[in-house]
Design an enzyme around this catalytic site. Structure first.
Site, PDB file in Angstrom:
ATOM      1  N   HIS A 519     -36.562  -4.655 -15.198  1.00 43.99           N
ATOM      2  CA  HIS A 519     -37.545  -3.691 -14.692  1.00 43.99           C
ATOM      3  C   HIS A 519     -38.406  -3.124 -15.821  1.00 43.99           C
ATOM      4  O   HIS A 519     -38.503  -1.922 -16.002  1.00 43.99           O
ATOM      5  CB  HIS A 519     -36.837  -2.560 -13.931  1.00 43.99           C
ATOM      6  CG  HIS A 519     -36.315  -3.002 -12.606  1.00 43.99           C
ATOM      7  ND1 HIS A 519     -34.997  -3.308 -12.395  1.00 43.99           N
ATOM      8  CD2 HIS A 519     -36.946  -3.216 -11.433  1.00 43.99           C
ATOM      9  CE1 HIS A 519     -34.832  -3.690 -11.140  1.00 43.99           C
ATOM     10  NE2 HIS A 519     -35.988  -3.640 -10.537  1.00 43.99           N
ATOM     11  N   ASP A 679     -43.104  -6.706  -4.833  1.00 41.67           N
ATOM     12  CA  ASP A 679     -41.911  -6.385  -5.616  1.00 41.67           C
ATOM     13  C   ASP A 679     -40.971  -7.596  -5.695  1.00 41.67           C
ATOM     14  O   ASP A 679     -40.298  -7.800  -6.696  1.00 41.67           O
ATOM     15  CB  ASP A 679     -41.201  -5.178  -4.983  1.00 41.67           C
ATOM     16  CG  ASP A 679     -40.448  -4.364  -6.011  1.00 41.67           C
ATOM     17  OD1 ASP A 679     -40.643  -4.609  -7.223  1.00 41.67           O
ATOM     18  OD2 ASP A 679     -39.669  -3.482  -5.616  1.00 41.67           O
TER      19      ASP A 679
END
Ligand SMILES: [Zn+2]
Length: 805
Positions: A519, A679
């Protein structure tokens, strides 16, 4: 005889001293004699008629003795009444108590039809069978309000049936004998009130110390206070229902209502307008073996809720004191046992828990006073004191929570300064060369030209392609690519975003991402690029305004900013405070962070928008960033599918555009699903990219798994367990089938331009399946080998068994 009487009378009148001494002596003798007698044995009251004068002193002394006893008030009162009956030659008499419930005084039968010979047990009225009537009704009511005695010679005249009735109010002065009854009652009352006072102070003391001890977790705090006071409450059970405090629903929970799929809530609401929703119930079952049950999301037919009383209390914020609930027809109390313990509800006292802002935060309901009597005014006061404390404690939590949120914001701001998260001038100049500080000297057109010249062209780096890969680009290049996206959208000039602000913002977003395995900034950039691609290449832009598109891409770049590499579940387990912030903890943090950027003058790319436009941007950030919480994905699935179903048969593009863009809710649902599509987009990339990214995701999960194992001492789930890394291909197949497949399948049905993503996904599915099969084959081979070995062993064993037997 007449003469003698006369002369005795005369003598006594003339010698008062002698008369006094004589009677003093005589009475004392009588009294002393009586004191040594065990009992006042009255067999036939009628035969005592003539001797009642002589008996009087004995009876009075007996009554005085009664005052000393430690017996139940009712028992003492019974004896007193029997003697009074005897003395006043009444057939029978009854005793009514005055009490108040719900602030209204009432009378209740306590001892009924007492005669000089009747048994206490038969006269005592069972609290469940007691007759209750208001004080403004009947003779007894009149007495209770006037506090004066009434002697009704013949009740036939007033409509009664008993020939002679003596009625009295316990604190009134009916005649001298009645004083004894009053004293018994008063003594009992004083004792009871002392008990009430001491209990009240204990309750206050305990709840005070517990309430202020624990400031972080509201439920634990409630529980601590309620648990500590349990012995002082003297009831068989109590139940505390906690009310949902959200005034405004999350935007995604409003969608089904706005779409007309779900009826708007029409049920009861709290006085401040919230839906009455008990999200948790804590039951304290104390009637037998102590037991405490916490029920999250209790069903409507939960024993403490089913009557509708707690809901009523939450709705009206009234105290409700109900006796003999089985006979009540307003609330549907269960008449039979509520559970397998055989517990039957008799009396109920229900109170709202109200915080300082006058909002009902919960409802406390007390069941069955331990002595079987209904709850009275004093119980109402004690429990009210307790619920007030609980209400105040909520305020403490709120304040703490607020304080904490401001701290958090401050922390983000400080971090940006301290760790130089904000891009420096030198850094901005890396991209925007020759840029000097004075804005007045800068002609924006010149600046745009300069900036455009320094960033790559979209086609050179595949910015408009779904198969875009960040691998060939440096992290610094990606900042430039991000800026390019906004120029491509045409929003930079349109919304007058100063070139140096855009550069600084983009650079600062990049710096906001931490250097973690997955991330990180590369992931943040990829999500922004996919959003850009869906809008442009996927042609979803036709439903949205330029402002929408601007906000959506900006939000996508920021969506995981300051991610710490652990997911929501870990945050919830590791920090109890996280529970206070409810769902989407991490996403809320990313959102906070991106809004902090917007709040800084020299970072705010939206600075030249009008107020309303700016508010729209903020709202779209909420929708987009919160939507990346995968937990919400399952909520929006069907809603999205319905939109796709509806638009698919529309022959005219304009019709579909109107169907979506005229309905803000549909726009938001698609937007939220686009965020999920962005995402998860790594799963649709070419296999060379996906196979590497999947390993990065896995590596980050494994790191969390290690943390869980070492720090929280918990076994991680297989996905996060590095010892199960061989199962990655199989897990990827599962992830594709259960989560990803729907998203890209529906999007390619919605817009055929998005099909490359679905194709990419299927291609990767095939690769993962192949690997999973290879691994499975390996496992099977090992299992086979093992089986063969075992069989061989068994044969050997058989052989040996055979040999030695
Ligand atoms: Zn993400």
């Amino acid at each position: 005889m007449g003469d003698l009487q006369d002369s005795v009378e005369k003598y006594l009148e003339n010698n008062p001293q002698f008369a006094k001494e004589y009677y003093d002596k005589k009475v004392r003798v009588e009294v002393i004699t009586a004191a040594f007698r065990e009992n006042l044995d009255i067999k036939d009251p009628s035969s005592y008629k003539d001797v009642s004068q002589i008996q009087e002193a004995t009876i009075i002394f007996d009554l005085i003795k009664e005052l000393q006893t430690e017996e139940a008030m009712e028992k003492s009162m019974h004896k007193v009444l029997q003697r009074i009956c005897l003395l006043v030659n009444a057939d029978r008499c009854s005793y009514f108590v005055v009490r108040a419930r719900n602030g209204i005084p009432e009378l209740a039968t306590c001892l009924f039809d007492v005669t000089p010979t009747s048994k206490y047990e038969t006269n005592l009225v069972n609290p469940l069978a007691e007759i209750v009537f208001p004080t403004d009704v009947g003779i007894v009511g009149l007495l209770a309000t006037s506090k004066k005695g009434v002697n009704v010679p013949d009740v036939k005249q007033v409509g009664g049936t008993i020939r002679l009735v003596q009625l009295f109010f316990l604190l009134s002065l009916f005649n001298k004998y009645l004083n004894f009854a009053s004293v018994v009652a008063l003594q009992h009352y004083t004792k009871y009130m002392w008990n009430v006072e001491s209990r009240r102070s204990q309750v206050l003391l305990w709840s005070a110390s517990k309430v202020f001890e624990e400031l972080t977790d509201i439920e634990r705090q409630f529980h601590k206070a309620l648990y500590t006071v349990r012995t002082y409450l003297q009831c068989e059970r109590y139940s505390v229902g906690l009310l949902d405090m959200t005034k405004e629903k999350e935007f995604y929970d409003e969608w089904p209502v706005k779409l007309g799929d779900v009826e708007p809530y029409k049920g009861p609401k709290t006085p401040d307008g919230r839906e009455v929703n008990f999200y948790k119930i804590i039951d304290y079952l104390l009637e037998a073996k102590e037991e405490i049950k916490v029920i999250p999301g209790p069903p409507a037919d939960h024993w403490a809720l089913v009557s509708g009383l707690p809901t009523y209390v939450a709705e009206n914020a009234f105290i409700c004191n109900m006796m003999n609930v089985a006979a009540d027809d307003y609330f549907a109390f269960q008449k039979a046992a509520v559970d397998e313990t055989g517990f039957i509800i008799k009396n109920v006292l229900s109170l709202p828990i109200v915080n300082k802002k006058e909002e009902v935060v919960g409802v406390a309901t007390f069941f069955n006073r331990k002595d079987g009597k209904p709850f009275d005014e004093q119980d109402e006061q004690i429990t009210e004191a307790l619920t007030q404390f609980l209400g105040w404690s909520v305020l403490n939590c709120d304040t703490y929570d607020k304080l904490n949120k401001t701290e958090w914001k401050k922390e983000i701001a400080q971090e940006m300064v301290m760790y130089q998260t904000r891009a420096s001038l030198a850094e901005v100049q890396e991209i925007l060369e020759k840029f000097d500080m004075d804005p007045e000297d800068c002609d924006q057109k010149e600046m745009y030209k300069l900036l455009r010249a320094n960033i790559p062209e979209a086609k050179d780096v595949d910015l408009l392609e779904f198969h875009f890969s960040d691998f060939p680009l440096s992290e610094f290049d990606l900042i430039k690519c991000g800026i390019r996206c906004f120029f491509e959208l045409g929003v930079v000039e349109k919304f007058k975003v100063p070139a140096e602000i855009l550069t600084r913002w983009m650079y600062t977003v990049r710096k906001g991402y931490r250097d973690i395995t997955y991330h990180n900034w590369r992931h943040g950039f990829n999500v922004g690029q996919t959003m850009f691609c869906l809008l442009q290449t996927g042609r979803l832009r036709k439903y949205y305004s330029d402002l929408d598109a601007f906000a959506m891409v900006a939000a996508a770049f920021c969506h995981d900013i300051d991610h710490r590499g652990t997911n929501n579940l870990y945050q919830t387990n590791a920090a109890p405070l996280a529970k206070l912030h409810g769902s989407s903890i991490l996403e809320r943090h990313h959102l906070e962070y991106s809004k902090t950027l917007m709040a800084e003058e020299n970072l705010n790319i939206f600075q030249n928008l009008q107020k309303r436009q700016f508010e729209t941007v903020q709202h779209l950030h909420d929708v987009c960033i919160i939507a990346t919480d995968l937990a919400l994905y399952f909520k929006k699935r069907t809603m999205f599918q319905k939109i796709v179903d509806a638009t698919e048969p529309m022959p005219d593009e304009k019709e579909a555009i109107a169907y979506v863009s005229n309905n803000p809710t549909r726009k938001e649902i698609i937007m939220a699903m686009m965020m999920t599509g962005c995402d998860l987009s790594a799963i649709t990339k070419p296999w060379e990219v996906q196979s590497k990214v999947a390993l990065m995701v896995a590596a980050e999960f494994w790191e969390q798994g290690d943390l869980e194992r070492n720090v929280l001492q918990q076994e991680p789930i297989p996905m996060m367990d590095r010892n199960k890394s061989d199962e990655l291909p199989k897990m990827q197949c599962g992830f594709i089938d259960f989560v990803c497949s729907f998203v890209y399948k529906e999007f390619s049905r919605f817009h055929k331009e998005i099909t490359p993503m679905f194709d990419g996904l299927n291609n990767n599915r095939a690769h993962w399946k192949e690997l999973a099969d290879v691994y499975q084959a390996k496992l099977d081979a090992i299992a086979n080998e093992k089986k063969k070995l075992e069989e061989a062993e068994n044969k050997k064993g058989l052989f040996y068994t055979h040999f030695f037997s």
